[in-house]
Write a protein that holds these residues in place. Structure first.
Motif, PDB file in Angstrom:
ATOM      1  N   CYS A  81     -40.516  80.133   5.030  1.00  0.00           N
ATOM      2  CA  CYS A  81     -40.405  79.077   6.049  1.00  0.00           C
ATOM      3  C   CYS A  81     -40.696  77.673   5.529  1.00  0.00           C
ATOM      4  O   CYS A  81     -40.451  76.690   6.227  1.00  0.00           O
ATOM      5  CB  CYS A  81     -41.322  79.387   7.227  1.00  0.00           C
ATOM      6  SG  CYS A  81     -43.101  79.238   6.861  1.00  0.00           S
ATOM      7  N   ARG A 107     -44.637  82.310  23.546  1.00  0.00           N
ATOM      8  CA  ARG A 107     -44.922  83.626  24.106  1.00  0.00           C
ATOM      9  C   ARG A 107     -46.405  83.684  24.431  1.00  0.00           C
ATOM     10  O   ARG A 107     -47.228  83.115  23.712  1.00  0.00           O
ATOM     11  CB  ARG A 107     -44.549  84.750  23.132  1.00  0.00           C
ATOM     12  CG  ARG A 107     -43.067  84.858  22.847  1.00  0.00           C
ATOM     13  CD  ARG A 107     -42.766  86.101  22.015  1.00  0.00           C
ATOM     14  NE  ARG A 107     -41.347  86.280  21.786  1.00  0.00           N
ATOM     15  CZ  ARG A 107     -40.695  85.839  20.722  1.00  0.00           C
ATOM     16  NH1 ARG A 107     -41.362  85.188  19.766  1.00  0.00           N
ATOM     17  NH2 ARG A 107     -39.400  86.032  20.575  1.00  0.00           N
ATOM     18  N   ASN A 139     -40.989  74.340  22.655  1.00  0.00           N
ATOM     19  CA  ASN A 139     -41.643  75.045  21.549  1.00  0.00           C
ATOM     20  C   ASN A 139     -40.665  75.961  20.811  1.00  0.00           C
ATOM     21  O   ASN A 139     -40.734  76.092  19.589  1.00  0.00           O
ATOM     22  CB  ASN A 139     -42.833  75.850  22.071  1.00  0.00           C
ATOM     23  CG  ASN A 139     -43.962  74.963  22.555  1.00  0.00           C
ATOM     24  OD1 ASN A 139     -43.945  73.749  22.360  1.00  0.00           O
ATOM     25  ND2 ASN A 139     -44.949  75.545  23.201  1.00  0.00           N
ATOM     26  N   VAL A 140     -39.765  76.593  21.550  1.00  0.00           N
ATOM     27  CA  VAL A 140     -38.742  77.429  20.908  1.00  0.00           C
ATOM     28  C   VAL A 140     -37.847  76.568  20.024  1.00  0.00           C
ATOM     29  O   VAL A 140     -37.547  76.929  18.879  1.00  0.00           O
ATOM     30  CB  VAL A 140     -37.882  78.154  21.969  1.00  0.00           C
ATOM     31  CG1 VAL A 140     -36.647  78.779  21.319  1.00  0.00           C
ATOM     32  CG2 VAL A 140     -38.690  79.244  22.649  1.00  0.00           C
ATOM     33  N   GLU A 181     -47.763  80.771   9.270  1.00  0.00           N
ATOM     34  CA  GLU A 181     -46.686  80.356  10.173  1.00  0.00           C
ATOM     35  C   GLU A 181     -45.725  81.501  10.454  1.00  0.00           C
ATOM     36  O   GLU A 181     -45.534  81.898  11.598  1.00  0.00           O
ATOM     37  CB  GLU A 181     -45.932  79.176   9.570  1.00  0.00           C
ATOM     38  CG  GLU A 181     -44.728  78.720  10.383  1.00  0.00           C
ATOM     39  CD  GLU A 181     -45.120  78.133  11.729  1.00  0.00           C
ATOM     40  OE1 GLU A 181     -44.269  78.157  12.640  1.00  0.00           O
ATOM     41  OE2 GLU A 181     -46.256  77.648  11.879  1.00  0.00           O
ATOM     42  N   CYS A 182     -45.090  82.051   9.405  1.00  0.00           N
ATOM     43  CA  CYS A 182     -44.098  83.111   9.599  1.00  0.00           C
ATOM     44  C   CYS A 182     -44.674  84.503   9.412  1.00  0.00           C
ATOM     45  O   CYS A 182     -43.995  85.502   9.655  1.00  0.00           O
ATOM     46  CB  CYS A 182     -42.916  82.898   8.661  1.00  0.00           C
ATOM     47  SG  CYS A 182     -43.328  83.049   6.894  1.00  0.00           S
ATOM     48  N   LYS A 222     -46.886  77.563  20.891  1.00  0.00           N
ATOM     49  CA  LYS A 222     -46.394  78.916  21.122  1.00  0.00           C
ATOM     50  C   LYS A 222     -45.469  78.935  22.335  1.00  0.00           C
ATOM     51  O   LYS A 222     -45.545  78.085  23.213  1.00  0.00           O
ATOM     52  CB  LYS A 222     -47.560  79.877  21.327  1.00  0.00           C
ATOM     53  CG  LYS A 222     -48.497  79.957  20.114  1.00  0.00           C
ATOM     54  CD  LYS A 222     -49.695  80.845  20.401  1.00  0.00           C
ATOM     55  CE  LYS A 222     -50.649  80.878  19.196  1.00  0.00           C
ATOM     56  NZ  LYS A 222     -51.855  81.685  19.458  1.00  0.00           N
ATOM     57  N   LYS A 263     -39.928  75.443  16.878  1.00  0.00           N
ATOM     58  CA  LYS A 263     -40.361  76.494  15.957  1.00  0.00           C
ATOM     59  C   LYS A 263     -39.218  77.351  15.444  1.00  0.00           C
ATOM     60  O   LYS A 263     -39.138  77.652  14.240  1.00  0.00           O
ATOM     61  CB  LYS A 263     -41.403  77.382  16.633  1.00  0.00           C
ATOM     62  CG  LYS A 263     -42.089  78.348  15.675  1.00  0.00           C
ATOM     63  CD  LYS A 263     -43.332  78.947  16.297  1.00  0.00           C
ATOM     64  CE  LYS A 263     -44.090  79.811  15.293  1.00  0.00           C
ATOM     65  NZ  LYS A 263     -45.336  80.358  15.846  1.00  0.00           N
ATOM     66  N   GLU A 264     -38.321  77.752  16.305  1.00  0.00           N
ATOM     67  CA  GLU A 264     -37.269  78.673  15.920  1.00  0.00           C
ATOM     68  C   GLU A 264     -36.030  77.953  15.391  1.00  0.00           C
ATOM     69  O   GLU A 264     -35.356  78.435  14.490  1.00  0.00           O
ATOM     70  CB  GLU A 264     -36.883  79.565  17.106  1.00  0.00           C
ATOM     71  CG  GLU A 264     -37.996  80.488  17.566  1.00  0.00           C
ATOM     72  CD  GLU A 264     -38.395  81.496  16.509  1.00  0.00           C
ATOM     73  OE1 GLU A 264     -37.520  82.205  15.998  1.00  0.00           O
ATOM     74  OE2 GLU A 264     -39.601  81.565  16.202  1.00  0.00           O
ATOM     75  N   LEU A 265     -35.715  76.793  15.953  1.00  0.00           N
ATOM     76  CA  LEU A 265     -34.511  76.074  15.555  1.00  0.00           C
ATOM     77  C   LEU A 265     -34.836  74.895  14.643  1.00  0.00           C
ATOM     78  O   LEU A 265     -33.934  74.194  14.197  1.00  0.00           O
ATOM     79  CB  LEU A 265     -33.765  75.567  16.799  1.00  0.00           C
ATOM     80  CG  LEU A 265     -33.356  76.637  17.819  1.00  0.00           C
ATOM     81  CD1 LEU A 265     -32.670  75.995  19.007  1.00  0.00           C
ATOM     82  CD2 LEU A 265     -32.459  77.674  17.168  1.00  0.00           C
ATOM     83  N   ASN A 266     -36.113  74.679  14.370  1.00  0.00           N
ATOM     84  CA  ASN A 266     -36.553  73.563  13.525  1.00  0.00           C
ATOM     85  C   ASN A 266     -36.025  72.235  14.061  1.00  0.00           C
ATOM     86  O   ASN A 266     -35.581  71.360  13.312  1.00  0.00           O
ATOM     87  CB  ASN A 266     -36.092  73.767  12.082  1.00  0.00           C
ATOM     88  CG  ASN A 266     -36.798  72.828  11.121  1.00  0.00           C
ATOM     89  OD1 ASN A 266     -37.941  72.424  11.345  1.00  0.00           O
ATOM     90  ND2 ASN A 266     -36.118  72.451  10.045  1.00  0.00           N
ATOM     91  N   ARG A 303     -36.416  77.995   6.801  1.00  0.00           N
ATOM     92  CA  ARG A 303     -36.169  79.304   7.427  1.00  0.00           C
ATOM     93  C   ARG A 303     -34.834  79.291   8.157  1.00  0.00           C
ATOM     94  O   ARG A 303     -34.577  78.424   8.992  1.00  0.00           O
ATOM     95  CB  ARG A 303     -37.300  79.636   8.408  1.00  0.00           C
ATOM     96  CG  ARG A 303     -37.274  81.082   8.897  1.00  0.00           C
ATOM     97  CD  ARG A 303     -38.519  81.408   9.690  1.00  0.00           C
ATOM     98  NE  ARG A 303     -38.637  82.823   9.956  1.00  0.00           N
ATOM     99  CZ  ARG A 303     -39.665  83.382  10.566  1.00  0.00           C
ATOM    100  NH1 ARG A 303     -40.680  82.639  10.968  1.00  0.00           N
ATOM    101  NH2 ARG A 303     -39.706  84.685  10.763  1.00  0.00           N
TER     102      ARG A 303
END
Length: 271
Positions: A212, A76, A112-113, A230-231, A74, A116-119, A270
């Motif tokens: 995702c 956040r 982590n960003v 996940e999403c 995570k 998770k967000e940019l794969n 995603r």
């Protein structure tokens, strides 16, 4: 309740890795303020302070709880006793993080960003994070390695080894054993038998989330819809449409108007 008056070194003289949380199937359960003091702060003797959400923490219990969230991928920070999200600035202040600890927190949050967000994935050569821009090509160039060695250096997005063979390719490289296990699972998993959904035959027991790509297995109980862990998008396990779209012509406990979606041969990504 006022913030702690202990010095930073006193707050950390009993540092340990005992994470105080209460969870149910991976999700932090909701507790009252009284239980928060008893569960989250148990074993911590420092004076407690109130977070913005109204729950009590000690600097050490807050640090340990946030470290756990970072280790879970995570980026956040949320309260262990209510859905409230804590700003990083508040966590840094209330946990009395040192400069080195703040740097470590921020580095892990960024990592982590990226994942998770940019794969993003780690280059097997230099271990830097790389983002794949062409989602149909497994051959991915590492900018850092290419710059250092002054030539194009690529690796396989699937097996995470140096690229071998012709490119571009979407199935596998020429490294021995380069295979997408998720696709193997989707191809070979048994069919599911719904106990309460009528008229569904030939539905695979494992699906890739249409949003995702995470593999999700249905227990066969209750309705045909499932929420991706996940999403957090709810979709129909039978037709693979988002629940809201499926329910326009169907219901939770009857077969879909469009029928059973075929076994997936590609993993959604995603965007």
């Amino acid at each position: 309740m006022s913030t702690t008056t202990e010095t930073q070194s006193q707050c950390r003289r009993h540092r340990h890795k005992s994470y105080m949380c209460c969870s149910v199937r991976g999700s932090v359960c909701s507790l009252t303020l009284t239980l928060c003091v008893a569960v989250v702060c148990v074993g911590y003797s420092s004076p407690r302070a109130l977070m913005s959400c109204g729950h009590s923490v000690t600097p050490q219990s807050l640090t340990d709880w946030c470290i756990r969230q970072l280790e879970e991928g995570k980026f956040r920070f949320t309260c262990g006793n209510c859905p409230a999200e804590w700003p990083y600035e508040e966590v840094r202040k209330m946990a009395l993080l040192t400069e080195n600890e703040s740097s470590a927190f921020e580095h892990q949050m960024f990592t982590n960003v990226a994942v998770k967000e940019l794969n993003a994935k780690l280059c097997p050569g230099c271990r830097s994070h790389v983002v794949r821009t062409d989602l149909t090509n497994l051959c991915v160039e590492c900018p850092q390695c290419s710059c250092d060695k002054k030539q194009n250096i690529s690796f396989c997005w699937q097996c995470l080894r140096e690229w071998r063979g012709a490119a571009p390719r979407s199935d596998h490289c020429e490294n021995t054993g380069c295979v997408n296990q998720a696709l193997v699972t989707l191809r070979t998993c048994p069919n599911i038998s719904f106990s309460e959904v009528q008229g569904v035959v030939g539905c695979p027991s494992v699906r890739a989330c249409p949003t995702c790509g995470l593999l999700v297995e249905h227990s066969g109980e209750k309705c045909k819809n499932i929420v991706c862990p996940e999403c957090e998008v709810e979709f129909c396990f039978v037709c693979l449409k988002i629940t809201a779209e499926c329910l326009e012509t169907s219901d939770y406990f009857i077969s879909c108007s469009s029928g059973v979606a075929p076994r997936q041969t590609r993993l959604p990504v995603r965007r």
